[in-house]
Every structure is written in C-alpha cells, then in structure tokens.
Write an enzyme that holds these catalytic residues in place. Structure first.
Site, PDB file in Angstrom:
ATOM      1  N   ASP A 129       0.831  -1.209   0.000  1.00  0.00           N
ATOM      2  CA  ASP A 129       0.000   0.000   0.000  1.00  0.00           C
ATOM      3  C   ASP A 129       0.865   1.259   0.000  1.00  0.00           C
ATOM      4  OD1 ASP A 129      -2.680  -0.809  -0.114  1.00  0.00           O
ATOM      5  OD2 ASP A 129      -2.706  -1.313   2.007  1.00  0.00           O
ATOM      6  N   LEU A 130       1.824   1.318   0.899  1.00  0.00           N
ATOM      7  CA  LEU A 130       2.637   2.519   1.036  1.00  0.00           C
ATOM      8  C   LEU A 130       3.484   2.762  -0.210  1.00  0.00           C
ATOM      9  CD1 LEU A 130       3.770   2.003   4.741  1.00  0.00           C
ATOM     10  CD2 LEU A 130       1.986   3.546   3.908  1.00  0.00           C
TER      11      LEU A 130
END
Length: 387
Positions: free
Chosen positions: A168-169
C-alpha cells in the site's frame, strides 16, 4: 511558499495507498478535499484498535492536510457534486475497482471532457489491464503475489509479510511520483492524463537486483532472514544481550571488522565473493565473537572504527530517540475530538520550498457544508445533502 500551493486535489480514495498519496500532496501545499460515503466514511475509521476516543489511529495516520466531506456517489446528487468539484480541480485520486466510476458517469473519459487539465490517478490491486484486473487489492495479497513474502523471513520459517503495509505505502508513493510527473508534463501540453497505478506493479518495481538474478538466469533469490544475498557480513548478529545489525559493505570495512573481532586472516574470506561463498563458516566465527559482549559495547567499538552498525529498535525506541524530534519526524496538530493529533513527518527536507502539515485529519463530514457552499449550492440544497 510550498511547492504545490494553488493546486486542488479531490480524494475519492479510502484505506491506505490513496489517502497516503493525498496526505503528502497536501503536505506539499495542495488543497485536498476528501470525499467519503455518508454514515460510515472511509473503512479505516472503523479499523481498530487502537482508537483515540471515537477516532481510529489507522485513519488518523493517512488523512491529515485534508478537508472532509460526505457524498453518496451512487446518487445523482452526489455524482453532480463530484463533477462540480472536478471542474475546478487539478488532480483526482481514487481506488475503486475498474469500471466502477464509469458506471457512475465519473470515469476519466467523462471527467476529462469536463476538465481537460485533470490528472486522474487510479490505484488498484492489479491495474486496469491483465487477467487479475477485477480482483480486489489488499496489501497482504500484493505482498504475497508480488514476491515480497517470498523473500521475507527465515529460510526454514513460514511465509512472513513485512511488518508494515509496504505494498500500500509503495503504491501510494508511486502515485505521488506519477502526479508530479503528470504536473510537469501538463506545463508543456496543457492537458492532464490518466495514471494507472497498482499495488502489484509497485512491488515489482522494488525487486531491483532480485529480479536481475531471475532475468540473468542466476540462482533464484530465496528467504535469508536479515542476511544479504550478495554482501557478507551484512545482517543481524546476536550479542550477549540482544541483536545488532552490522553492514560490512567494502573490503576496507572488512579489514577493520576482521581486526576488531580478532578473526584470522583466512584466505577463504579474502574477498566479498569468497565470503558469500563461505558465508556459513564465516558467520559461525562472527556469531561466537559477537556473543561475548553486550550490544552497547559493540556499538561503541564499531562507531570508533567507523563500521556501520545499529540496534534493532522497537517503534517506541525510534520515537523516543532525540533524532526523531531533531529531524521533525513527529508532527503534532490540534484535533477537534482527540485533542492533539500525532503523525509522522515529511521525509524530504527542502531548503527553499519545504513541505509542512496544515491540518489534522477531518472528522466525518466536517467540511461538507463549507465545501458545498463554495461549489454554489444553496443552504436548502446543502440541507438535502446532509439530511
């Protein structure tokens, strides 16, 4: 001045990758308007523990620098409000499954007719094309399918994900890069564009030399714990009272390391390539010596010899270190319900146009009436939205 002052970003995203992207666009100066569904809002408002009062820490972590409104995008009224927002926006960020916004009349082709300068960022699990296009995307799935879990953990242990949601990051970070790329291109073309970002693509961009081993038909990279496939010694070593990372990244460092530990000048370890070949024999000797002293004593000796080494810190130890304050990596802002908001700082320190936080994450619908009024809705119409 901040570098993105004057830009407006519409954030239709939820969970982490999209909100992480827009939070830092806001840190760089963009005005960000976060749109959430009425009732429950972003899913992460309910992801806990931990909670601070009624606010989930997960939501707080990726949603500062935004004004928050609620709109039902499945309704004609909500869709029309989004079109008004987009008409005066520079960037739209969303992470709906492919085809969802098109069904609502809010796809890129439709919105770019309304605003040709719009930069539309779509973040999904697997991208807008390919056989996995319609699968839902979650960090855990991307870490597994994207090869990250195949390289993480001890050789004889079970599969392990990285301790942070790196898929995600990483996708959120690449979305930021994509926006900056598209803004620069727009200076020349006068037009926006569509950016297709996926968690899987972002994972593959991380593979670097691991992918190179595959491409050049070398031995397949495998899980090695904290060890490095190409550099030895370069891993966590046990001490008398814990563990310590040591990175011996050159022959000069190796000579200093060998002398400090009192290791014999063994021809099997004369070069890095030989040390990698005889890694187990070397580590057996290093382990035995490192276990004789506590971590603090080894750290002092390594620092004096300019050998890269460091502790394996817990999260609380990281933020209790004076370094975190000195580098402005702890953000504090007033918040209407939790009192003081705490967050992590912007990692790039710019000399001329530094990024800086502007506001704490919004409560659900905090700015709905304010933003709708700016779009030209009357008090009566705004009441219909919020009813």
């Amino acid at each position: 001045m901040r570098p993105l002052d004057g830009l407006r970003v519409i954030d239709l995203s939820r969970i982490l990758a999209g909100p992480y992207c827009t939070q830092y666009l806001g840190e760089m100066g963009a005005e960000v308007i976060k749109v959430e569904p009425p009732g429950h809002g972003d899913d992460t408002r309910n992801w806990g523990p931990p909670f601070v009062g009624d606010e989930a820490v997960y939501f707080l972590a990726a949603n500062r620098n935004k004004r928050g409104i609620v709109l039902d995008l499945k309704s004609e009224r909500g869709q029309e409000a989004v079109r008004r927002l987009v008409a005066r926006a520079d960037v739209l960020v969303e992470n709906f499954r492919p085809g969802t916004l098109e069904r609502w009349g809010l796809g890129y082709e439709q919105l770019s007719e309304l605003n040709p300068r719009l930069i539309h960022v779509s973040i999904t699990g697997f991208g807008q094309t390919g056989p996995y296009r319609d699968r839902p995307g979650y960090d855990l799935i991307a870490q597994g399918m994207g090869g990250v879990m195949g390289l993480t953990g001890e050789p004889d242990g079970p599969p392990a994900k990285v301790g942070l949601p790196v898929a995600d990051l990483n996708a959120g970070t690449w979305a930021i890069i994509g926006v900056l790329m598209a803004l620069q291109a727009r200076h020349s073309t006068g037009r926006g564009q569509y950016l297709d970002v996926s968690l899987m693509d972002a994972q593959l961009a991380w593979h670097s030399y691991a992918a190179g081993a595959y491409f050049y038909d070398a031995k397949r990279p495998e899980r090695m714990g904290s060890a490095h496939p190409s550099i030895v010694p370069y891993q966590a070593y046990p001490t008398a009272d814990g563990w310590l990372n040591v990175a011996v990244g050159s022959e000069k460092l190796w000579r200093a390391f060998r002398e400090l530990l009192g290791l014999p000048d063994d021809p099997r370890f004369a070069t890095n390539a030989l040390r990698a070949e005889h890694r187990d024999e070397l580590n057996e000797r290093v382990f035995a010596v490192m276990r004789t002293r506590p971590s603090a004593e080894w750290l002092k000796k390594f620092d004096e010899a300019s050998i890269p080494a460091g502790p394996i810190s817990t999260i609380d130890e990281v933020y209790e270190d004076p370094w975190a304050e000195e580098r402005e990596q702890i953000v504090r802002l007033p918040h209407p319900s939790v009192g003081t908001y705490y967050g992590t700082g912007f990692p790039v320190k710019a000399s001329e146009t530094p990024a800086r936080p502007s506001s704490a994450p919004p409560t659900l619908g905090q700015h709905t009436a304010e933003v709708l009024a700016e779009l030209g809705y009357s008090a009566e119409e705004i009441a219909e939205f919020t009813r």
